[in-house]
Enzyme design. Structure first.
Site, PDB file in Angstrom:
ATOM      1  N   THR A 180       0.653  -1.247  -0.011  1.00  0.00           N
ATOM      2  CA  THR A 180      -0.001   0.162   0.146  1.00  0.00           C
ATOM      3  C   THR A 180       0.794   1.288   0.026  1.00  0.00           C
ATOM      4  O   THR A 180       2.136   1.238   0.440  1.00  0.00           O
ATOM      5  CB  THR A 180      -0.973  -0.010   1.060  1.00  0.00           C
ATOM      6  OG1 THR A 180      -0.049  -0.138   2.594  1.00  0.00           O
ATOM      7  CG2 THR A 180      -1.917  -1.352   1.421  1.00  0.00           C
ATOM      8  N   GLU A 327      -5.844  -3.900  -1.538  1.00  0.00           N
ATOM      9  CA  GLU A 327      -6.245  -4.985  -0.786  1.00  0.00           C
ATOM     10  C   GLU A 327      -7.189  -5.685  -1.551  1.00  0.00           C
ATOM     11  O   GLU A 327      -7.510  -6.837  -1.100  1.00  0.00           O
ATOM     12  CB  GLU A 327      -6.850  -4.694   0.449  1.00  0.00           C
ATOM     13  CG  GLU A 327      -5.694  -4.077   1.522  1.00  0.00           C
ATOM     14  CD  GLU A 327      -5.492  -2.652   1.271  1.00  0.00           C
ATOM     15  OE1 GLU A 327      -4.941  -1.924   2.409  1.00  0.00           O
ATOM     16  OE2 GLU A 327      -5.838  -1.918   0.421  1.00  0.00           O
ATOM     17  N   LYS A 435     -16.518  16.485  10.965  1.00  0.00           N
ATOM     18  CA  LYS A 435     -17.571  16.229  11.827  1.00  0.00           C
ATOM     19  C   LYS A 435     -17.816  17.733  12.400  1.00  0.00           C
ATOM     20  O   LYS A 435     -16.989  18.158  13.256  1.00  0.00           O
ATOM     21  CB  LYS A 435     -17.084  15.436  12.888  1.00  0.00           C
ATOM     22  CG  LYS A 435     -16.716  13.767  12.225  1.00  0.00           C
ATOM     23  CD  LYS A 435     -16.137  12.906  13.486  1.00  0.00           C
ATOM     24  CE  LYS A 435     -15.963  11.714  12.901  1.00  0.00           C
ATOM     25  NZ  LYS A 435     -14.765  11.666  12.047  1.00  0.00           N
ATOM     26  N   TRP A 440     -22.063  15.313  10.035  1.00  0.00           N
ATOM     27  CA  TRP A 440     -20.996  14.959   9.051  1.00  0.00           C
ATOM     28  C   TRP A 440     -21.285  15.601   7.850  1.00  0.00           C
ATOM     29  O   TRP A 440     -22.226  16.099   7.329  1.00  0.00           O
ATOM     30  CB  TRP A 440     -20.868  13.459   8.739  1.00  0.00           C
ATOM     31  CG  TRP A 440     -20.749  12.570   9.436  1.00  0.00           C
ATOM     32  CD1 TRP A 440     -19.841  12.871  10.503  1.00  0.00           C
ATOM     33  CD2 TRP A 440     -20.691  11.048   9.425  1.00  0.00           C
ATOM     34  NE1 TRP A 440     -19.561  11.626  11.253  1.00  0.00           N
ATOM     35  CE2 TRP A 440     -19.904  10.659  10.803  1.00  0.00           C
ATOM     36  CE3 TRP A 440     -21.423  10.134   8.782  1.00  0.00           C
ATOM     37  CZ2 TRP A 440     -20.044   9.185  10.949  1.00  0.00           C
ATOM     38  CZ3 TRP A 440     -21.266   8.725   9.280  1.00  0.00           C
ATOM     39  CH2 TRP A 440     -20.661   8.425  10.224  1.00  0.00           C
TER      40      TRP A 440
END
Length: 535
Positions: A180, A327, A435, A440
């Site tokens: 990654t 992944e 937030k 949100w």
């Protein structure tokens, strides 16, 4: 009663045999470092891959050993894609855009026994070579002798036999590995089995994914060192499609010239690449002949609607949005327009095509909050979790389990909604969502909206600490050359699309937005730079 089926191993050897026996004449075209065009065929790729496998075994490479590549996208890299796994070893593509310290860490962590390196990348290799002092170094050059202590790729191939018989390989053994990009913490290794890559290639070739055919000419703009170029080289070989590799030249002009000259039909890359190509096409309409182009796959980050619309409306080019991760090998979801939306109003079609779409066959999805599934209502947000035959179940040499659930799902870190028909829409990365006052705010939604402003080339939205609300959005904007806008104008442009409390409190104008090695915006760098704003 049990069905009696042949125990046929799903290995990369089967894909290579198919390519070289059924499509031996099909071309593999590469732009080399000196900008010359090199032409090969699947027959030559197959022969050279077997010679590479034989030579690696003679060098002492054993099944399970990691053999790295430090290379751009070209036919020799494709030979390594097959030759290394054919030897029973594990293809480990090193991301040449990473910092040398990271490359040294990754090569050491993987335990690379050998490294195939482009001659032009030897200066980069020298910066981390001390981390892997025992690795055999094999230089892919064009006639110049290899430095002392290193092996020449072509001379090495001359020692190997094309009649090499590969060892029996269990389909569940590792064939390849990638790390990654490590946006937080150290990069992590992901192993891909032969079985996973073969099944991934089959699914990628389906019409509900890339839809690759024998008559296609595929050019992966996404480099071969990034998640196996999204599997496109393997899928194209399986389908018998011609392949075109751009080498180190990923600027819009070089790519457009190559696409035009080679009559490319399918290509794939990240949004930042397509943003540059769209600008080049807008600047020189009619100069590049892309009439052969069938699909431009965009992934790696959410595609701004302005890019998708720009290609469609001004250049009649079809952009296909997809989502995936290292992944997930990386195929996860694809936003192929469902048949019942084909005659829907244009705005509804655009809206669907800008989502991440439906999961590919054999990829299963759910979204969770606090260990509970959220409903597929297109409104309730939760973290996307996936599972499937090519989804990782652990990281290499890493015992941490925070990304993998006890019941076998991978936690993606993406905050999404899922619609009634299983349509995934990424609202934000969990670490990037803002937030504010208990609500949100999606940084992604604001970024995509800002990208539609005629003066804006690129935008990133980050959370800034705020004494009253906890966090407030800050927009970091790059203008197009010669264009500009005031913060008030930008806010006014956004205002019709957002509730007032979701609008950015401030705008910072910059000349460029820092990006990771894979083209994703590095918001952590922006947060460090502007961290005191609004506090």
């Amino acid at each position: 009663m049990h069905g009696l089926m042949m125990d046929f191993p799903l290995t990369l050897s089967a894909i290579l045999r198919r390519a070289e026996t059924l499509f031996p004449h099909k071309p593999v075209v590469s732009r080399r470092a000196d900008k010359s065009i090199h032409r090969s065929t699947y027959a030559e790729i197959g022969s050279r891959a077997r010679r590479l496998a034989a030579a690696l075994r003679a060098l002492g490479i054993r099944p399970g050993d990691r053999v790295a590549t430090l290379a751009w996208s070209h036919s020799r890299h494709l030979e390594a894609y097959f030759g290394i796994p054919l030897a029973g070893a594990v293809l480990h593509t090193l991301n040449l855009r990473l910092h040398p310290d990271d490359l040294g860490y990754i090569a050491t962590h993987a335990g690379d026994r050998a490294i195939l390196v482009d001659a032009t990348l030897l200066p980069l290799l020298e910066r981390f070579r001390s981390a892997v002092p025992d690795a055999k170094l094999i230089v892919m050059g064009d006639g110049q002798p290899a430095p002392a202590g290193m092996l020449d790729y072509e001379s090495l191939l001359d020692t190997g036999s094309a009649a090499f018989t590969e060892p029996e390989i269990d389909e569940r053994e590792a064939a390849a590995m990638c790390y990654t990009s490590g946006t937080t913490g150290r990069p992590k290794g992901v192993l891909y089995s032969h079985r996973a890559i073969v099944l991934h290639s089959l699914a990628s070739g389906l019409s509900c994914a890339m839809g690759l055919r024998e008559d296609d000419v595929a050019l992966p703009v996404v480099p071969m060192f990034h998640v196996n170029a999204w599997g496109l080289p393997f899928t194209a070989a399986m389908a018998g499609a011609a392949q075109v590799f751009p080498g180190p030249y990923l600027d819009p002009t070089s790519l457009l010239e190559l696409m035009s000259a080679e009559r490319v039909t399918v290509t794939a890359g990240v949004p930042s690449i397509w943003a540059g190509i769209l600008q080049a096409l807008d600047a020189k309409p009619g100069v590049y002949d892309l009439s052969s182009m069938r699909t431009m796959l965009v992934g790696g980050a959410a595609v701004p609607p302005a890019i998708l619309r720009g290609f469609q409306e001004r250049h009649h080019l079809r952009v296909l949005h997809a989502w995936g991760m290292t992944e997930t090998t990386p195929l996860g979801t694809v936003a192929e327009l469902p048949s019942d939306l084909a005659s829907a109003p244009i705005e509804e079609r655009y809206r669907y095509r800008c989502t991440q779409g439906q999961p590919a066959p054999f990829v299963e999805i759910r979204a969770r909050v606090a260990d509970s599934d959220v409903p597929w209502d297109g409104k309730t947000m939760g973290e996307l979790e996936v599972r499937g035959p090519w989804v990782a179940s652990a990281y290499y040499g890493d015992d941490s389990t925070d990304r993998f659930t006890a019941d076998g799902w991978f936690r993606t870190g993406d905050l999404v909604t899922i619609g009634p028909r299983g349509t995934v829409e990424i609202r934000d990365r969990i670490k990037d969502v803002i937030k504010s006052g208990g609500e949100w705010i999606s940084s992604l939604a604001i970024e995509n909206a800002l990208a539609g402003h005629p003066a804006v080339a690129e935008a990133a939205v980050i959370a800034m600490p705020d004494a009253k609300w906890g966090e407030r959005p800050l927009a970091v904007v790059v203008f197009r050359p010669g264009a500009s806008a005031t913060p008030e104008e930008l806010r006014a442009f956004l205002a019709p699309h957002f509730v007032s409390w979701a609008l950015p409190d401030a705008f910072e104008i910059v000349t460029e937005i820092p990006k990771t090695s894979t083209g994703k915006m590095q918001k952590s760098v922006l947060r460090e730079r502007f961290g005191s704003a609004g506090a």
